[in-house]
Every structure is written in structure tokens, then in C-alpha cells.
Design an enzyme around this catalytic site. Structure first.
Site: not given
Ligand code: SAH
Length: 215
Positions: A64
Site C-alpha cells: 500500500s
Molecule cells: N497490507 C499489505 C498490502 C495488502 S494488499 C502491505 O502492507 O503490504 C492485499 C492483500 O490481501 C494481498 O496480499 C492479497 O493476497 C490479500 N488477500 C486478499 N483476500 C484475502 C483473504 N480472503 N484472506 C487473506 N488475504 C487476502
């Protein structure tokens, strides 16, 4: 970026940019100063780690935008005794920031590769109060609930029911809601004795919360 002066300057500008986006909480700013975002960005984008931009990571996901990480962390109002749940470990950067403010952080990720890479960085940085786990985070972590704080870093159409249920009374959840391919709204949910209070914070854009495990 190998010149030490250039590095110091880039990191100073990084914090300055975050402050200029309206982040004032000293504890949050200190955490952003201490945790080096460069450790969470690999490959060709590493040199852009101090820009206030989301960047691509493995598995087609993104780390992010730093000012959004800071604003979401500030909105979560984390206290030093809090047990925090994050959905969407991604690079692990948000979880590492939370580890500086909370007692314990659990971060859930559906892609094994991302969870493992994030855990390696936590270990290398000596962050021993944060754990990345491979699971579908929309179900939360019932065995460890309730949580004082929950942060979702992927967009859902509505805040997932199991996560609402795993928030303790008085607890706070921050979650982007809306259709995945448009602008979403970041909302803050506070659990009261008699129900949930919802507050709209700002427009954001996140990758979607997806059901099931990744490849
Ligand atoms: N917080 C992260 C950025 C998030 S990007 C950082 O600091 O880098 C969103 C993430 O959510 C992705 O890696 C994606 O694979 C994950 N994601 C999406 N749906 C999900 C689910 N149902 N359970 C766990 N992770 C999930």
C-alpha cells in the site's frame, strides 16, 4: 540507492510527505520512521520504496501507499496492550508498523508465498510480536478472538460478518468497502455494547478481498 546521504534525505522526505498528508499521531510517525519500507519491496521497484505510492509485489498484489498505511494506522487508534488482527499481509509492511504500536499482531494472507516472505522480513528485523499466517482471512481467527483492533487491507463489499463478530466490545475495525474495481470508502467500525457504529473516513483504492487460498 547506495549513497548514505541520499538515503537519509529520501527517508526524511518520506516522513515529511506522510505528515503533509495529515498524519499527526506521534507514535504512528515514529513507527513509520523506524520501520524501513525498503525491506518490504524487492526487485526493480526497490529504489522507489520511499515514494508515496503503492508498488507491485509478488502474486499480482501491491504494497500500500505509505500515507494510506499511516492514515489507516492512525484511524485504528492502537494501544500498547492491544491484540491486533490484520487481513491481507501482502508485503508485511502494515503489520510491521502495527507491531511497533501493539502488544501482538496476527496477519492473515491467502498467498503462501507472500506470508512466508513477510515472516522472513519480520524475523530479520527482530519483530517477534507479529506472525503471518496462511489462511482465508475473511473468516478471521476464531481461536484467538476477540481482537481489540482489526484492520482489513483488501476491499470487501461489506465488512465480513466473522470479523465483526471477532471484534471485542469497545474494539475498532478499519476496512475499505466497495466494489473492487472502483474507488472504495474506508470505514471505521466501533463495536458498542448494543451494536456497531459506522463512520466513513475517506476514499481509498485496494485490491479485492478474495475467498479461498491463493496458488
Ligand atoms: N497490507 C499489505 C498490502 C495488502 S494488499 C502491505 O502492507 O503490504 C492485499 C492483500 O490481501 C494481498 O496480499 C492479497 O493476497 C490479500 N488477500 C486478499 N483476500 C484475502 C483473504 N480472503 N484472506 C487473506 N488475504 C487476502
Amino acid at each position: 540507492m547506495s549513497d548514505p546521504d541520499a538515503l537519509i534525505e529520501a527517508r526524511m522526505r518520506f516522513i515529511y510527505t506522510i505528515r503533509s498528508r495529515g498524519v499527526t499521531d506521534t507514535r504512528v510517525l515514529q513507527a513509520m520512521e523506524k520501520i524501513d519500507r525498503r525491506a518490504f519491496v524487492t526487485g526493480i521497484f526497490a529504489d522507489r520504496a520511499y515514494e508515496d505510492m503503492p508498488l507491485p509485489i509478488a502474486c499480482g498484489q501491491t504494497i500500500s501507499q505509505p500515507s494510506v498505511v499511516a492514515l489507516m494506522t492512525e484511524a485504528l487508534q492502537v494501544g500498547p496492550r492491544d491484540k491486533v488482527l490484520e487481513i491481507g499481509t501482502g508485503s508485511g509492511y502494515q503489520a510491521a508498523i502495527l507491531s511497533q504500536l501493539a502488544r501482538r499482531v496476527y496477519s492473515l494472507e491467502r498467498h503462501r508465498q507472500l506470508a512466508q516472505a513477510a515472516q522472513k522480513v519480520f524475523d530479520a528485523l527482530g519483530l517477534n510480536n507479529v506472525t503471518a499466517m496462511v489462511t482465508d482471512g475473511s473468516h478471521g481467527l476464531p481461536d484467538i478472538a476477540p481482537f481489540d483492533r482489526i484492520i482489513v487491507t483488501a476491499a470487501a463489499e461489506d465488512p465480513p460478518g466473522p470479523l465483526l463478530a471477532q471484534l471485542r466490545i469497545g474494539g475498532i475495525m478499519v476496512v475499505p468497502v466497495g466494489q473492487s474495481d472502483t474507488v472504495q470508502t474506508l470505514i471505521r467500525v466501533i463495536r458498542r455494547d448494543d451494536g456497531y457504529e459506522y463512520e466513513e473516513l475517506r476514499a481509498v483504492r485496494f485490491v479485492p478481498l478474495v475467498e479461498g487460498l491463493g496458488q
